[in-house]
Design a protein around this motif. Structure first.
Motif, short mmCIF file in Angstrom:
data_model
loop_
_atom_site.label_atom_id
_atom_site.label_comp_id
_atom_site.label_asym_id
_atom_site.label_seq_id
_atom_site.Cartn_x
_atom_site.Cartn_y
_atom_site.Cartn_z
N ALA A 43 -47.02 8.85 110.11
CA ALA A 43 -47.61 10.16 109.83
C ALA A 43 -48.10 10.23 108.39
CB ALA A 43 -46.61 11.27 110.07
N ILE A 44 -49.16 11.00 108.19
CA ILE A 44 -49.64 11.31 106.85
C ILE A 44 -49.62 12.82 106.67
CG2 ILE A 44 -51.53 11.12 105.20
CD1 ILE A 44 -50.29 8.41 106.00
N LEU A 45 -48.99 13.26 105.60
CA LEU A 45 -48.93 14.67 105.22
C LEU A 45 -50.04 14.96 104.22
CD1 LEU A 45 -47.47 17.45 104.91
CD2 LEU A 45 -46.03 16.34 103.17
N PHE A 46 -50.87 15.96 104.51
CA PHE A 46 -51.88 16.43 103.57
C PHE A 46 -51.37 17.71 102.92
CE2 PHE A 46 -56.33 14.77 105.05
CZ PHE A 46 -55.90 13.46 104.85
N VAL A 47 -51.42 17.76 101.59
CA VAL A 47 -51.08 18.97 100.85
C VAL A 47 -52.37 19.46 100.18
CG1 VAL A 47 -49.53 20.06 99.21
CG2 VAL A 47 -48.78 18.00 100.45
N SER A 48 -52.84 20.61 100.61
CA SER A 48 -54.18 21.10 100.25
C SER A 48 -54.28 21.55 98.80
CB SER A 48 -54.56 22.26 101.16
OG SER A 48 -53.85 23.43 100.78
N ASP A 49 -55.50 21.84 98.40
CA ASP A 49 -55.72 22.53 97.14
C ASP A 49 -55.46 24.02 97.37
OD1 ASP A 49 -58.01 23.56 98.39
OD2 ASP A 49 -59.39 22.21 97.35
N VAL A 50 -55.82 24.85 96.39
CA VAL A 50 -55.48 26.27 96.45
C VAL A 50 -56.18 27.02 97.59
CG1 VAL A 50 -54.89 26.44 94.01
CG2 VAL A 50 -57.26 26.84 94.73
N PHE A 78 -49.11 25.70 103.31
CA PHE A 78 -48.11 25.91 102.26
C PHE A 78 -48.21 27.29 101.62
CE2 PHE A 78 -48.20 21.27 102.49
CZ PHE A 78 -46.85 20.98 102.47
N PHE A 79 -49.27 28.03 101.94
CA PHE A 79 -49.46 29.35 101.34
C PHE A 79 -49.15 30.49 102.30
CE2 PHE A 79 -52.77 26.62 99.14
CZ PHE A 79 -51.89 26.24 98.13
N TYR A 80 -48.64 30.16 103.48
CA TYR A 80 -48.18 31.17 104.45
C TYR A 80 -49.24 32.24 104.72
CZ TYR A 80 -43.61 29.03 103.73
OH TYR A 80 -42.57 28.13 103.66
N GLY A 81 -50.44 31.77 105.00
CA GLY A 81 -51.52 32.70 105.34
C GLY A 81 -52.15 33.40 104.15
N ASP A 82 -51.84 32.94 102.94
CA ASP A 82 -52.34 33.59 101.74
C ASP A 82 -52.97 32.58 100.78
OD1 ASP A 82 -52.76 35.60 99.76
OD2 ASP A 82 -50.85 35.08 98.80
N PRO A 83 -54.04 31.87 101.22
CA PRO A 83 -54.73 30.98 100.28
C PRO A 83 -55.38 31.79 99.18
CG PRO A 83 -56.06 31.28 102.25
CD PRO A 83 -54.74 31.95 102.52
N LEU A 84 -55.77 31.11 98.13
CA LEU A 84 -56.38 31.82 97.01
C LEU A 84 -57.64 32.56 97.43
CD1 LEU A 84 -56.24 32.20 93.85
CD2 LEU A 84 -58.08 30.52 93.79
N ASP A 85 -57.72 33.83 97.07
CA ASP A 85 -58.90 34.65 97.31
C ASP A 85 -59.60 34.83 95.96
OD1 ASP A 85 -60.80 36.57 97.83
OD2 ASP A 85 -59.40 38.02 98.72
N LEU A 86 -60.83 34.36 95.86
CA LEU A 86 -61.54 34.44 94.59
C LEU A 86 -61.84 35.87 94.17
CD1 LEU A 86 -64.02 31.42 94.78
CD2 LEU A 86 -61.83 31.58 93.60
N PHE A 127 -54.25 17.18 97.07
CA PHE A 127 -55.53 17.52 96.45
C PHE A 127 -55.29 18.64 95.43
CE2 PHE A 127 -55.86 16.01 100.71
CZ PHE A 127 -56.94 15.16 100.74
N CYS A 128 -55.59 18.37 94.15
CA CYS A 128 -55.44 19.37 93.09
C CYS A 128 -54.01 19.93 93.08
CB CYS A 128 -56.49 20.47 93.25
SG CYS A 128 -56.56 21.62 91.86
N TRP A 129 -53.81 21.18 93.42
CA TRP A 129 -52.46 21.77 93.53
C TRP A 129 -51.57 20.86 94.35
CZ3 TRP A 129 -49.23 23.35 97.44
CH2 TRP A 129 -48.23 24.29 97.14
N GLY A 130 -52.09 20.41 95.46
CA GLY A 130 -51.31 19.56 96.35
C GLY A 130 -51.02 18.19 95.76
N GLY A 131 -51.89 17.71 94.87
CA GLY A 131 -51.62 16.43 94.23
C GLY A 131 -50.35 16.46 93.40
N ASN A 132 -50.13 17.56 92.71
CA ASN A 132 -48.91 17.69 91.92
C ASN A 132 -47.69 17.79 92.80
OD1 ASN A 132 -51.17 18.31 90.12
ND2 ASN A 132 -49.60 18.91 88.64
N VAL A 133 -47.82 18.46 93.95
CA VAL A 133 -46.71 18.53 94.90
C VAL A 133 -46.38 17.14 95.42
CG1 VAL A 133 -46.03 19.38 97.18
CG2 VAL A 133 -47.18 20.92 95.57
#
Length: 240
Positions: A43-50, A78-86, A127-133
């Motif tokens: 398996a590969i886990l993807f951790v997204s950006d914001v 990972f954001f529980y339905g609350d991704p970043l809203d610009l 990716f970005c935020w997810g890269g640090n995770v």
């Protein structure tokens, strides 16, 4: 992580059921986009950006990786339905509410859930935020390999904790993770003989280029596809 580059070129988010060939399932208590063979033991886990797990190009990459080497690819929300809203002016508040420490704890839950299902080899891409995770996740041997794409700011201490094969893909024009800093982190990694490492700077691209590229720009598309191939090759080599 508060640089404006984090928030540039946002994807057009779609309904969780309308993007990609996979399905949305519960994995480790998180709603997750799952694609690939359910019979795979890798398996590969993807951790997204914001911008979160619904981003179409992120899911497209997950689908591509699943087909390329028969991985089961899992992209949790990972954001529980609350991704970043610009449109939300309080971006620092959003980042505080969705901090990387919580992301790391959630990622460990997802990895444990995958192992409980019989998936014996696991890699993680962030990716970005997810890269640090993912770098935090790579501080244990819970995963076999990691790929970090245009990370947020990583410290020497973060990298010194890494214990698994890791690749870092950086951008030439990245103010969050400047190429000089990425190369410095590569020097730290190359001094470690207990695992393999790979650092690459992509010319002419900026932060977010791997999943926020312009479809109308052949150079951007080719650069993204090159990074996708590097990611695939790394996991093919080390997640067995």
């Amino acid at each position: 992580m508060s640089s404006s580059e984090c928030f540039e070129n946002p994807p057009t988010l779609l309904s969780s059921t309308s993007s990609g060939v996979g399905t949305v399932q519960d994995v480790g208590g998180l709603k997750s986009y799952v694609t690939g063979s359910p019979h795979s033991n890798r398996a590969i886990l993807f951790v997204s950006d914001v911008f979160g797990y619904e981003a179409p190009k992120l899911r497209k990459l997950a689908d591509k990786l699943a087909v390329a080497d028969q991985f089961l690819v899992v992209v949790p929300d990972f954001f529980y339905g609350d991704p970043l809203d610009l449109n939300n002016p309080d971006r620092d508040g959003w980042l505080k509410a969705h901090n990387m420490e919580k992301g790391h704890e959630d990622a460990k839950q997802v990895v444990a859930a995958l192992k409980s299902k019989g998936l014996s080899a696991i890699g993680a891409a962030g990716f970005c935020w997810g890269g640090n995770v993912v770098v935090k996740l790579a501080g244990s041997t819970d995963i076999q390999a990691a790929v970090v794409l245009h990370p947020g700011h990583l410290t020497d201490e973060d990298i010194n904790e890494v214990k698994v094969h890791i690749a870092i893909l950086g951008a030439e024009r990245d103010k969050i993770a400047p190429q000089e800093h990425i190369k410095h982190l590569g020097e730290i990694l190359s001094a470690k003989s207990e695992f393999d490492s790979f650092v690459k700077i992509f010319p002419g691209v900026a932060h977010g280029w791997t999943v926020r590229y312009n479809d109308e720009d052949p150079f951007s598309v080719n650069s993204a596809e090159e990074s996708h191939l590097d990611l695939t090759n790394w996991f093919t080599k080390y997640v067995k």
